[in-house]
Design an enzyme around this catalytic site. Structure first.
Site, PDB file in Angstrom:
ATOM      1  N   HIS A  92      36.842  39.134  44.005  1.00  0.00           N
ATOM      2  CA  HIS A  92      37.744  39.687  45.060  1.00  0.00           C
ATOM      3  C   HIS A  92      37.407  40.832  45.830  1.00  0.00           C
ATOM      4  CE1 HIS A  92      42.161  40.018  46.754  1.00  0.00           C
ATOM      5  NE2 HIS A  92      41.650  41.122  46.571  1.00  0.00           N
ATOM      6  N   GLU A  93      37.299  41.897  44.919  1.00  0.00           N
ATOM      7  CA  GLU A  93      36.850  43.352  45.325  1.00  0.00           C
ATOM      8  C   GLU A  93      35.239  43.448  45.949  1.00  0.00           C
ATOM      9  OE1 GLU A  93      38.941  45.511  45.344  1.00  0.00           O
ATOM     10  OE2 GLU A  93      40.638  44.379  44.470  1.00  0.00           O
ATOM     11  N   HIS A 113      35.666  42.550  49.796  1.00  0.00           N
ATOM     12  CA  HIS A 113      36.318  43.785  50.693  1.00  0.00           C
ATOM     13  C   HIS A 113      35.056  44.474  51.109  1.00  0.00           C
ATOM     14  CE1 HIS A 113      40.512  43.045  50.307  1.00  0.00           C
ATOM     15  NE2 HIS A 113      40.556  43.150  48.997  1.00  0.00           N
ATOM     16  N   ASP A 122      43.351  41.603  53.156  1.00  0.00           N
ATOM     17  CA  ASP A 122      44.204  40.978  52.135  1.00  0.00           C
ATOM     18  C   ASP A 122      45.488  40.401  52.990  1.00  0.00           C
ATOM     19  OD1 ASP A 122      43.292  41.672  49.697  1.00  0.00           O
ATOM     20  OD2 ASP A 122      43.697  43.602  49.731  1.00  0.00           O
TER      21      ASP A 122
END
EC number: 3.4.24.39
Length: 365
Positions: A299-300, A303, A314
């Site tokens: 997920h990170e 970004h 998000d």
């Protein structure tokens, strides 16, 4: 200053597109200019029932999170704050807000602290997305929000005088300040995240088109940017001594709290894990669409624009909210990638039998 009142009309369109029940609460956000780049948001519960929601990554969050998007001449201004992944259960009260029907709260913030507005001129500000709602401190659904479109004229000298929310640290190796059990845990998470990302890239390119549409909300043949982003994450996770991001085992900026698993500073491609990343999350989950260290790291990585540009936002958290997004939002939503990687039966790392027909999991996160 120019305010365009779009919130009610757009929320009506959102509710229709998502087939939300008629009594589903919504949050109406009114943006106004206080002084130059200082903005006030007034958030109102327009529903007929009390709601409790997570205000982290939203208005009332004291951290430099992305509360609004800024546009100059149709191009989004780079966001220089943090994006963080939150717990979905066991949330503490300091991350929650309750609004009665018709209730409001206000939040003032300076958009020049998380975006370079020193050129001055006309800037357009707006925001939309979904906020997690909670029951017994566990995310149990979502509530849509939408703002008006606010147009302001920025005084460049005043904007330049606004302190930046985050002062950059010195560059270090890819995995920084890691030792002992945390270094071991992160090494395992990177390895697992890489394997998940590579398997998800294959699933996106040649797997079930129905499953792809379930997550990314498009009937076209799997846009290359999905498989490309997963492959880029796989490459980034494959090395701990080089790469395009700096990954901290701890919290160099002090933005972790009891509800935050990890966060990313996209403008410097820096990722940091929080204490509960290690104490709360398993290395890999055996539950469908649940959180773990591997998919949190994945997920990170999404970004970070240096991994794959543009970096994700998000727009929504969890399965229900993420699968309610439009195609354009889903393709740029970090949790959509984490959920797809966790929810595909093609992935080899953990027991995904519960996800073999994820369309029946609409009542889950």
């Amino acid at each position: 200053m120019k305010v365009t009142i779009l919130a009610s009309a757009i929320l009506a369109l959102i509710n229709g597109a998502l087939a939300l029940p008629a009594n589903t609460p919504t949050l109406d956000v009114t943006l106004t200019q206080v002084d130059n780049t200082r903005i006030k948001a007034t958030v109102k519960n327009t529903g007929n029932e009390k709601v409790t929601f997570v205000h982290l990554n939203f208005f009332q969050d004291a951290a430099p999170v992305k509360k609004v998007s800024l546009f100059r001449n149709g191009t989004e201004v780079e966001f220089t704050g943090i994006k963080r992944r939150l717990l979905t259960e066991g949330l503490s009260d300091d991350g929650l807000t309750t609004l009665a029907p018709g209730g409001t709260f206000e939040d003032e913030f300076d958009v020049a602290s998380t975006g370079d507005l020193t050129e001055g001129g006309t800037v357009t500000i707006r925001t939309d997305g979904f906020v997690p709602i909670t029951t017994d401190r566990k995310v149990s659904g979502y509530i849509p929000y939408q703002s008006n479109e606010l147009e302001i004229e920025v005084d460049p000298a005043k904007a330049a005088a606004v302190p930046q929310a985050i002062k950059l640290l010195d560059r270090r190796t890819k995995v920084a300040s890691c030792s002992g059990s945390r270094a071991s845990a992160l090494s395992t998470a990177l390895r697992n995240a890489g394997s998940l990302a590579n398997a998800a890239a294959s699933a996106a390119s040649s797997g079930s088109s129905t499953r792809f549409q379930e997550y990314f909300k498009t009937t076209s043949r799997r846009p290359e940017n999905v498989g490309g982003r997963f492959r880029a994450v796989g490459r980034e996770a494959s090395s701990q001594s080089s790469g395009k991001t700096t990954y901290y085992c701890n919290d160099p900026y002090g933005y972790c709290d009891s509800n935050t698993l990890a966060y990313t500073l996209p403008s410097s491609n820096l990722i940091a894990n929080c204490d509960i990343y290690y104490s709360y999350l398993p290395a890999l989950t055996s539950s469908c669409h649940a959180q773990d260290q591997a998919t949190t790291t994945l997920h990170e990585f999404t970004h970070a624009p240096a991994v794959y540009s543009p970096g994700t936002d998000d727009y929504a958290y969890g399965y229900r909210a993420s699968t309610a997004l439009s195609a354009s939002q889903a393709l740029l939503n970090a949790d959509t990638y984490a959920l797809f990687a966790n929810g595909s039966p093609l992935l080899p790392l953990s027991n995904h039998s519960k996800c073999r027909n994820t369309m029946v999991w609409r009542t889950l996160l």
